[in-house]
Design an enzyme around this catalytic site. Structure first.
Site, short mmCIF file in Angstrom:
data_model
loop_
_atom_site.label_atom_id
_atom_site.label_comp_id
_atom_site.label_asym_id
_atom_site.label_seq_id
_atom_site.Cartn_x
_atom_site.Cartn_y
_atom_site.Cartn_z
CD1 TRP A 1 7.22 55.65 59.99
CD2 TRP A 1 5.49 54.56 59.10
NE1 TRP A 1 6.57 55.00 61.02
CE2 TRP A 1 5.50 54.32 60.49
CE3 TRP A 1 4.48 53.97 58.32
CZ2 TRP A 1 4.55 53.51 61.12
CZ3 TRP A 1 3.54 53.17 58.94
CH2 TRP A 1 3.58 52.95 60.32
CG HIS A 2 3.63 52.78 54.84
ND1 HIS A 2 3.41 54.13 54.95
CD2 HIS A 2 2.52 52.19 55.32
CE1 HIS A 2 2.20 54.33 55.45
NE2 HIS A 2 1.64 53.18 55.69
N GLY A 3 8.09 51.15 54.59
CA GLY A 3 8.93 49.99 54.33
C GLY A 3 10.24 50.32 53.65
#
Length: 467
Positions: free
Chosen positions: A316-318
């Site tokens: 989700w973060h990148g």
């Protein structure tokens, strides 16, 4: 447009609030929607259509869940799949194209697309809305413009916290706006602004300078100084933005849940993740971990559930594989703590538990911040195995920055809430007034300092734009 930018602080926010307060309640949601769309269009107008499409999908499927109860699961899944496909295409398509090029030894052309700002946040909000409607925890919103206002609300659109519809549904239809809430909101907003401009920006520059040079050229202490600076940078950057969002929410009559609870005082990795980005942690817990079975299953399945959650958290973060490694890193550590280390950690003094957690989390930020795996591995290896303990570079950065880091540490622990509680508990009215006057003077000085830094310094990034 960023919350800590001059155009937002002196033009967009004041004008939006004046118009918002001027109109009757029946028009406030529409003023807020218009302001939010203008805010989003400031950077990339074309992606407004993407956000509207995502909201429309969730709106229609939410209505269908109630209209066709025998097929409600189908409509809930339809909405989630469509929104995840949109997120996957715009955020991860080039990652998979570049990875395929590497694996197959062929060059596949990357897509000419820009990551839509805030897509990870509003995708999770649309998904939580449809899941909650499916579960019967919230009725479907019949007014599309109200749902659109919830999804696009500019305080939390680009950086969270991830606000669930069931949390603010009542306030979307009826909310109180008074001087007390506005004043409280302004104070919270200013706290976030101070965190972002004075602390996060300063320490972000330190990390950028250190990480711009190969780790092989740095001493052990310089590398630790750099990654500790990043830890403080991302904490004050993100928590500062969250505070500004929560503060603006209060100014508008909304109550957003806290997103951080002093994570730097954590005494275990589990404790850290109960305090850091709490809206994301609870989202994965409620919509992924518990539906998978949570901890109420066999040990192998429990471990599987934790790994799935943390792989997805990292992803989700990148759109880079280092984030997946970062997620796995914490997933494995949480599993080790839960099944092996907890019984030992509980027996050692708190100070050592805190040191253990701080080291583990700091190393994790090295994985998070360095996308090039060769650089990341070299950086982490030289943080522990390095014959060059200290050099002139460390002394060059340490003299101006270490005092600043020490002061920042004081703001990373809950001293201010204790001080505030003590002031409110004072019985001597004169002393109480004197303390409040002193605090007001400090706030005025910090506001002047923030403005001076924003005007005189072009470095004002926001890390979570890319998420």
């Amino acid at each position: 447009m960023v919350f800590s930018g001059i155009p937002f602080l002196f033009f967009f926010l004041p004008i939006s609030l004046i118009l918002y307060y001027a109109v009757p309640f029946c028009a406030k949601n529409y003023v807020l929607l218009l302001a939010s769309l203008i805010f989003y269009a400031w950077g990339e107008p074309v992606y407004i259509l993407l956000m509207i499409a995502s909201t429309l999908v969730s709106y229609i499927n939410g209505l269908f869940v109630i209209k066709y109860p025998d097929k409600k699961k189908f409509f809930m899944i339809c909405s989630i799949v469509i929104n995840l496909l949109l997120l996957g295409f715009f955020k991860y398509a080039n990652l998979f194209i570049n990875t395929s090029s590497f694996l197959f030894g062929r060059t596949f052309a990357s897509l000419d697309i820009v990551l839509p700002i805030g897509i990870s946040f509003y995708t999770f909000q649309t998904m939580s809305y449809n899941i909650d409607v499916y579960r019967g925890e919230v009725p479907p919103e019949k007014n599309f413009f109200i749902l659109m206002t919830y999804i696009s609300m500019f305080p939390q659109l680009i950086a969270g916290p991830i606000v669930r519809y069931k949390t603010v549904r009542g306030e979307m239809h009826k909310r109180q706006i008074n001087i007390e809430k506005i004043t409280d909101g302004v104070m919270i907003f200013l706290h976030g602004l101070f965190k972002k401009v004075i602390i996060a920006n300063t320490l972000g520059e330190l990390f950028n300078e250190i990480s711009s040079v190969s780790p092989s050229e740095h001493s052990l202490l310089t590398l630790w100084l750099g990654i500790i600076a990043f830890y403080f940078h991302i904490y004050f950057d993100f928590s500062g933005y969250s505070d500004m969002a929560i503060g603006m929410g209060k100014m508008l009559g909304f109550t957003f849940l806290e997103n951080f609870n002093y994570p730097m005082i954590a005494k275990s990795v589990s404790d850290f993740w109960r305090r850091w980005h709490m809206s994301l942690t609870t989202w994965f817990k409620d919509y992924v971990y518990i539906p998978l079975g949570g901890s109420r299953c066999s040990k192998p399945k429990h471990i599987r559930n934790l790994l799935i959650v943390w792989i997805l958290t990292g992803f989700w973060h990148g759109a880079s594989w280092n984030f997946v490694v970062w997620g796995l890193y914490f997933g494995v550590l949480l599993i080790l703590e839960k099944f092996v280390l907890d019984k030992y950690l509980s027996k050692i003094p708190s100070i050592f538990r805190h040191i253990y957690t701080s080291v583990i989390v700091t190393v994790g930020w090295a994985i998070f911040s360095l996308e090039d795996f060769s650089v990341m591995i070299q950086y982490i290896r030289r943080m522990f195995i390095n014959t060059n303990l200290v050099d002139k570079t460390f002394l060059f950065y340490a003299l101006p920055y270490i005092p600043f880091l020490l002061v920042s540490t004081l703001f990373a622990i809950p001293l201010y809430p204790r001080f505030k509680k003590a002031v409110y508990g004072l019985e001597n009215r004169a002393v109480k007034v004197l303390v409040n006057c002193g605090l007001s003077a400090v706030y005025c000085l910090l506001i002047i300092l923030c403005i001076a830094l924003l005007v005189g310094n072009a470095y004002n990034p926001f890390l979570y734009f890319r998420f």
